[in-house]
Design an enzyme around this catalytic site. Structure first.
Site, PDB file in Angstrom:
ATOM      1  N   GLU A 270     -43.685   1.314  -2.130  1.00 23.72           N
ATOM      2  CA  GLU A 270     -44.595   0.174  -2.342  1.00 23.72           C
ATOM      3  C   GLU A 270     -45.397   0.288  -3.638  1.00 23.72           C
ATOM      4  O   GLU A 270     -46.626   0.338  -3.637  1.00 23.72           O
ATOM      5  CB  GLU A 270     -45.543   0.150  -1.138  1.00 23.72           C
ATOM      6  CG  GLU A 270     -46.390  -1.070  -0.997  1.00 23.72           C
ATOM      7  CD  GLU A 270     -47.248  -0.929   0.239  1.00 23.72           C
ATOM      8  OE1 GLU A 270     -46.930  -1.589   1.219  1.00 23.72           O
ATOM      9  OE2 GLU A 270     -48.222  -0.136   0.232  1.00 23.72           O
ATOM     10  N   ARG A 309     -60.196  -1.002 -16.801  1.00 25.83           N
ATOM     11  CA  ARG A 309     -59.824   0.377 -16.462  1.00 25.83           C
ATOM     12  C   ARG A 309     -60.589   1.434 -17.264  1.00 25.83           C
ATOM     13  O   ARG A 309     -61.010   2.443 -16.699  1.00 25.83           O
ATOM     14  CB  ARG A 309     -58.305   0.573 -16.603  1.00 25.83           C
ATOM     15  CG  ARG A 309     -57.489  -0.388 -15.700  1.00 25.83           C
ATOM     16  CD  ARG A 309     -56.020  -0.011 -15.601  1.00 25.83           C
ATOM     17  NE  ARG A 309     -55.860   1.191 -14.818  1.00 25.83           N
ATOM     18  CZ  ARG A 309     -55.593   2.380 -15.313  1.00 25.83           C
ATOM     19  NH1 ARG A 309     -55.403   2.530 -16.605  1.00 25.83           N
ATOM     20  NH2 ARG A 309     -55.495   3.426 -14.518  1.00 25.83           N
ATOM     21  N   CYS A 342     -72.059  -8.047 -23.931  1.00 22.49           N
ATOM     22  CA  CYS A 342     -73.410  -7.556 -24.158  1.00 22.49           C
ATOM     23  C   CYS A 342     -73.693  -6.427 -23.170  1.00 22.49           C
ATOM     24  O   CYS A 342     -74.481  -6.577 -22.239  1.00 22.49           O
ATOM     25  CB  CYS A 342     -74.385  -8.718 -23.986  1.00 22.49           C
ATOM     26  SG  CYS A 342     -76.008  -8.295 -24.576  1.00 22.49           S
TER      27      CYS A 342
HETATM   28  N1  LLP Z   1     -50.137   0.234  -1.506  1.00 22.85           N
HETATM   29  C1  LLP Z   1     -51.439   0.245  -1.154  1.00 22.85           C
HETATM   30  C2  LLP Z   1     -51.788   0.162   0.252  1.00 22.85           C
HETATM   31  C3  LLP Z   1     -52.430   0.333  -2.149  1.00 22.85           C
HETATM   32  O1  LLP Z   1     -53.721   0.357  -1.789  1.00 22.85           O
HETATM   33  C4  LLP Z   1     -52.063   0.394  -3.507  1.00 22.85           C
HETATM   34  C5  LLP Z   1     -53.086   0.451  -4.569  1.00 22.85           C
HETATM   35  C6  LLP Z   1     -50.695   0.363  -3.826  1.00 22.85           C
HETATM   36  C7  LLP Z   1     -49.763   0.298  -2.798  1.00 22.85           C
HETATM   37  C8  LLP Z   1     -50.202   0.407  -5.228  1.00 22.85           C
HETATM   38  O2  LLP Z   1     -50.583   1.559  -5.867  1.00 22.85           O
HETATM   39  P1  LLP Z   1     -49.915   1.895  -7.288  1.00 22.85           P
HETATM   40  O3  LLP Z   1     -48.439   2.054  -7.072  1.00 22.85           O
HETATM   41  O4  LLP Z   1     -50.196   0.756  -8.163  1.00 22.85           O
HETATM   42  O5  LLP Z   1     -50.571   3.150  -7.729  1.00 22.85           O
HETATM   43  N2  LLP Z   1     -57.438  -0.313 -10.068  1.00 22.85           N
HETATM   44  C9  LLP Z   1     -56.882   1.026 -10.058  1.00 22.85           C
HETATM   45  C10 LLP Z   1     -55.789   1.169  -9.022  1.00 22.85           C
HETATM   46  C11 LLP Z   1     -56.204   0.770  -7.618  1.00 22.85           C
HETATM   47  C12 LLP Z   1     -55.063   0.864  -6.644  1.00 22.85           C
HETATM   48  C13 LLP Z   1     -55.383   0.256  -5.322  1.00 22.85           C
HETATM   49  N3  LLP Z   1     -54.334   0.349  -4.359  1.00 22.85           N
HETATM   50  C14 LLP Z   1     -56.387   1.366 -11.464  1.00 22.85           C
HETATM   51  O6  LLP Z   1     -56.538   0.547 -12.371  1.00 22.85           O
HETATM   52  O7  LLP Z   1     -55.872   2.458 -11.693  1.00 22.85           O
END
Ligand code: LLP
Length: 422
Positions: A270, A309, A342
């Protein structure tokens, strides 16, 4: 697949289209996504039975459509993400479920939508099981389990262990199975996601925890999900995670489970970041150059309202200058790159904790373009209207053509929901 990132500090085109042309046609700041890169990353994961895209990383309808056509299923975390999936052409139900709602709560709107449209619920709290079971008894659900440990690129993206609010605590699995059966709900699968930007060593522990939980849950389990979290390179020379090794770990756990349960178990992954991070570029224009004591600042027209980020996690993004004269061998300077907001934290070159860091970039002039790379995941979606800045435009480059997939927000759209009481 273990490609390493090479992001030059001078850039002329994105996916074969001149950055200058993109800026002229769509303005700045604009997110540009390279469809071929998204397709390539999806293809890397073909060994898994199902790839479910965590759309929270980049939920533009055109990106959802691209991934749907490529065969990816989709994950959602809110009512409107469900509606995005439907709007992008995903059917509400089917086997495997095309759309899954994975969260730790239902709000009133998401519960209503999931129940009415028959969207598959992946429950991350005991309360979700009760709330869903009361309204939709006898359906199938899956459970998101917190295995008691987690890992992420930042403490803020670690979603496992007792400091995390996510998932059903592993020791409560038995209680939650009993809860589900009170409503006739059948628990057909388990899911674990320990964090975002985790390393392979931590991710590798999850398959073992999953095996244990699935054996405890017993013969009803027909699917397991490895969650997301696959890291991607942000710095030059960093490599992509070895997805084949990752798959092999999970496949071995799945096969052992199939033997123990005496039936097939499907294996899902996922990812969000893995599919879209490298595809995205934030194209900005350099609007001011300032010498503040010993520091040289390049101020561009994008800020943390567009890409949060760096201010949130001290995240590093590669950057390049687009030399207007095409000269890619200019002398380089150490500069700090910031935006128009700002707020002192509006700096793209900062470390976790907020200290500013210099970046070595080719010398540039006001009016030239600066591109921030690896901005496809958690870029546009985390955008805001802070300082009444409009949401940036988004452009998809596919098959040599650049098409706008979201227009820049207008002032009227920005204030559309507001009113002055009489
Ligand atoms: N599945 C679930 C249940 C999740 O909570 C997340 C991410 C993913 C999959 C996908 O994760 P990924 O493969 O993208 O690592 N804003 C943060 C990342 C927050 C991720 C939240 N959940 C950033 O910019 O690094």
């Amino acid at each position: 697949m273990t490609d390493s990132l090479t992001f030059p500090t001078s850039l002329v085109d994105i996916a074969g289209i001149a950055v200058a042309d993109l800026a002229r046609e769509f303005g700045t700041p604009t997110f540009v996504y390279d469809a071929a890169m998204i397709r390539r990353r999806l293809a890397d994961l073909a060994a898994f039975d199902h790839v479910r895209y965590a759309q929270k990383a980049c939920s533009n309808l055109a990106v959802l459509d691209l991934l749907r056509r490529g065969g990816a299923l989709v994950d959602t975390v809110s009512a409107f993400e469900v509606r995005r999936a439907l709007a992008a052409g995903y059917p509400p139900d089917g086997t495997p479920p095309p759309i899954v709602y994975t969260a730790d709560i239902f709000d009133a709107e998401s519960l209503r939508l999931v129940v009415e449209r028959g969207i598959h619920a992946n429950c991350g709290s005991p309360d979700m099981i009760d709330q869903y079971g009361r309204l939709a008894p006898n359906r199938e659900i899956t459970l998101r389990i917190n295995p008691g440990f987690g890992h992420g690129h930042s403490r803020k993206t670690n979603t496992g262990g007792e400091h995390s609010k996510h998932g059903i605590w592993h020791a409560q699995l038995g209680d939650c199975l009993a809860r589900a059966s009170r409503y006739g709900l059948r628990v057909t699968g388990l899911h674990m996601h320990i964090g975002s930007g985790a390393d392979l060593a931590h991710l590798a522990l999850v398959s073992g925890a999953m095996e244990k939980a699935a054996l405890e849950a017993g013969p009803g389990i027909g699917s397991i999900s490895a969650g997301g979290g696959l890291p991607t390179p942000y710095r030059d020379g960093e490599t992509c995670v070895d997805v084949d090794a990752y798959f092999a770990l999970w496949d071995a756990a799945r096969k052992r489970l199939e033997d123990a349960l005496a039936h097939k178990v499907s294996l899902e992954v996922e990812p969000g970041r893995y599919l879209v991070a490298e595809s995205g570029y934030l194209v900005t224009e350099l609007r001011a150059i300032k010498q503040q004591g010993g520091n040289r600042f390049y101020l561009v027209d994008a800020g943390f309202n567009n890409l949060a980020r760096p201010i949130l996690y001290g995240a590093y993004h590669p950057m390049a200058i687009v030399p207007a004269d095409g000269d890619c061998s200019r002398p380089e300077d150490d500069v700090i790159v910031g935006g128009p907001l700002c707020e002192s934290g509006d700096i793209f070159t900062q470390e976790e904790g907020g200290s500013v860091a210099a970046r070595r970039l080719p010398r540039a002039a006001v009016g030239e373009l600066l591109v921030i790379g690896c901005a496809g995941a958690y870029g546009s979606v985390m955008g805001s209207n802070y300082n009444s800045k409009p949401m940036a435009a988004e452009v998809l480059v596919a098959d040599g053509r650049a098409r706008q997939i979201r227009r820049r927000q207008t002032f009227d759209e920005l204030v559309a929901g507001e009113s002055i009481p009489d």
